[in-house]
Design an enzyme around this catalytic site. Structure first.
Site, PDB file in Angstrom:
ATOM      1  N   THR A 249     -15.499  22.796   9.226  1.00  0.00           N
ATOM      2  CA  THR A 249     -14.114  22.499   9.627  1.00  0.00           C
ATOM      3  C   THR A 249     -14.096  21.294  10.577  1.00  0.00           C
ATOM      4  O   THR A 249     -13.090  21.052  11.240  1.00  0.00           O
ATOM      5  CB  THR A 249     -13.462  23.701  10.352  1.00  0.00           C
ATOM      6  N   ARG A 251     -15.948  17.558  10.324  1.00  0.00           N
ATOM      7  CA  ARG A 251     -15.718  16.286   9.627  1.00  0.00           C
ATOM      8  C   ARG A 251     -16.514  16.295   8.328  1.00  0.00           C
ATOM      9  O   ARG A 251     -17.667  16.725   8.290  1.00  0.00           O
ATOM     10  CB  ARG A 251     -16.168  15.095  10.488  1.00  0.00           C
ATOM     11  N   GLU A 280     -11.407  11.904   2.277  1.00  0.00           N
ATOM     12  CA  GLU A 280     -10.157  12.660   2.318  1.00  0.00           C
ATOM     13  C   GLU A 280      -9.048  11.723   1.905  1.00  0.00           C
ATOM     14  O   GLU A 280      -9.036  10.590   2.373  1.00  0.00           O
ATOM     15  CB  GLU A 280      -9.898  13.198   3.726  1.00  0.00           C
ATOM     16  N   HIS A 299      -7.727  19.874   5.176  1.00  0.00           N
ATOM     17  CA  HIS A 299      -7.787  19.523   6.608  1.00  0.00           C
ATOM     18  C   HIS A 299      -6.614  20.147   7.384  1.00  0.00           C
ATOM     19  O   HIS A 299      -5.804  19.441   7.973  1.00  0.00           O
ATOM     20  CB  HIS A 299      -7.821  18.000   6.787  1.00  0.00           C
ATOM     21  N   GLY A 301      -7.103  22.541   9.809  1.00  0.00           N
ATOM     22  CA  GLY A 301      -7.690  23.256  10.948  1.00  0.00           C
ATOM     23  C   GLY A 301      -6.700  23.628  12.039  1.00  0.00           C
ATOM     24  O   GLY A 301      -6.608  24.786  12.445  1.00  0.00           O
TER      25      GLY A 301
HETATM   26  C1  DGY Z   1      -8.849  16.985  15.068  1.00  0.00           C
HETATM   27  O1  DGY Z   1      -8.063  17.270  15.973  1.00  0.00           O
HETATM   28  O2  DGY Z   1      -9.825  16.254  15.239  1.00  0.00           O
HETATM   29  C2  DGY Z   1      -8.554  17.562  13.730  1.00  0.00           C
HETATM   30  O3  DGY Z   1      -9.571  17.345  12.824  1.00  0.00           O
HETATM   31  C3  DGY Z   1      -7.251  17.023  13.203  1.00  0.00           C
HETATM   32  O4  DGY Z   1      -7.349  15.702  13.019  1.00  0.00           O
END
Ligand code: DGY
Length: 343
Positions: A249, A251, A280, A299, A301
């Site tokens: 979750t 990168r 992505e 994406h 999260g």
């Molecule tokens: C972050 O906050 O880094 C998440 O991946 C959303 O971009």
């Protein structure tokens, strides 16, 4: 304007800010209440680099929502900016060294998204272990004809060993849930030890090799850096257990997608749950999307209303601070930046 020490005065009468994607209206109002002139890119698509550069020419500050590359070219073209607030915890998309050279303070949004992001990792773990997305798509395809006793069985995760790669705030929340819900044993690999996790979750610090060998589930929660890029490649997957589930979750570039796909096809690991991909967006014909033991999310999260609102507010509070010539509370380039004698 600079004072004699080279510091830039960031106190403007009507500072202007460009927001690169829509954020909650209540947070836009907060900026306006603090005297900012606000311009929001209200289109749903990502701005090209040149469009973002153009939009920033009229702005004193940038609130950057999303992963647009704020690289050397962007920063050279926008060196007049007096502050950049990222609406993300990750900052791999900005060249902090160049921002610092131009005396531009940069902030991110840690903590407020830790629980929501860990929830997404946990959601992926359960979805993969029970093949729930694949089984749901079987219904859409009209393939649910019968109660089939031995068809596409999942696997239990009770008592498994969870290996966390990057046990910071998000990894801690994931480990806490896995331990409370399924009595999982926690092992982790980090650049430095996490005493809180060792104390509260009995987490055991292990080498990367040991993490690969001992984990039934590996969940990735580290930043993308030159050191973590493609850390999960064919060599790493070949060392993992055959029943292992790989969750990412963080990168997409932390795993090599071709190697992951092959490891799944060759049954070197059991399954994978991804909230991040490389590139992505993932293309709809990606073979991973057809696999019964894989779940891919776009994406999401931190994508709850509460969390996205809290992130936007944190980003805005950083801009408000810098506009009053105060240090951004969540500054991430302080080290470089203080060397240049600025705020
Ligand atoms: C972050 O906050 O880094 C998440 O991946 C959303 O971009």
């Amino acid at each position: 304007m600079s004072d004699m020490s080279g510091n830039r005065n960031r106190t403007l009468k009507n500072p202007s800010v460009f927001i690169s994607k829509p954020i909650p209206e209540v947070i836009v109002s907060l900026l306006k209440e603090h005297g900012f002139e606000v311009k929001v890119n209200n289109t749903s698509h990502k701005l090209s680099k040149s469009a973002l550069i153009d939009a920033c020419q009229q702005a004193d500050y940038l609130l950057n929502v999303g992963m647009s590359a704020l690289d050397k070219e962007f920063l050279q073209a926008c060196k007049h900016l007096k502050g950049i607030a990222l609406c993300s915890v990750g900052f791999d998309h900005i060249d902090l060294e160049t921002a610092s050279q131009y005396n531009i303070p940069v902030s991110n949004t840690p903590d407020v998204l830790s629980k929501a992001t860990a929830d997404t990792a946990f959601l992926l773990l359960l979805s993969v272990s029970r093949k729930s997305y694949f089984r749901s798509r079987e219904i859409e395809r009209g393939e649910w004809k019968n109660f089939e006793y031995m068809h596409q069985l999942g696997r239990d995760i009770q008592g498994d060993t969870l290996g966390i790669f990057g046990l910071g705030r998000i990894g801690f929340e994931m480990a806490k849930m896995a331990r409370a819900a399924y009595g999982m044993r926690i092992i982790y690999h980090n650049r430095s030890r996490n005493p809180e996790a060792e104390d509260k979750l009995e987490a055991e610090y292990v080498s990367f090799e040991e993490l690969l060998k001992r984990s039934d589930v590996i969940s990735v929660h580290t930043n993308l850096t030159p050191d973590t890029q493609y850390r999960f490649d064919k060599v790493a997957f070949s060392k993992m257990k055959k029943n292992a589930i790989f969750i990412n979750t963080a990168r997409g570039k932390i795993h090599n997608e071709t190697d992951l796909t092959k490891a799944l096809i060759d049954k070197e690991i059991w399954g994978a749950g991804l909230d991040v991909t490389d590139p992505e967006p993932m293309l709809p014909d990606n073979p991973l999307l057809q696999m019964s033991n894989v779940c891919v999310l776009p994406h999401i999260g931190s994508a709850t209303l509460e969390t996205r609102t809290a992130m936007a507010e944190m980003a805005v509070r950083n801009l408000i601070a810098v506009s009053k010539n105060e240090q951004m509370p969540q500054i991430i380039n302080k080290e470089f930046y203080s060397k240049s004698g600025a705020l």
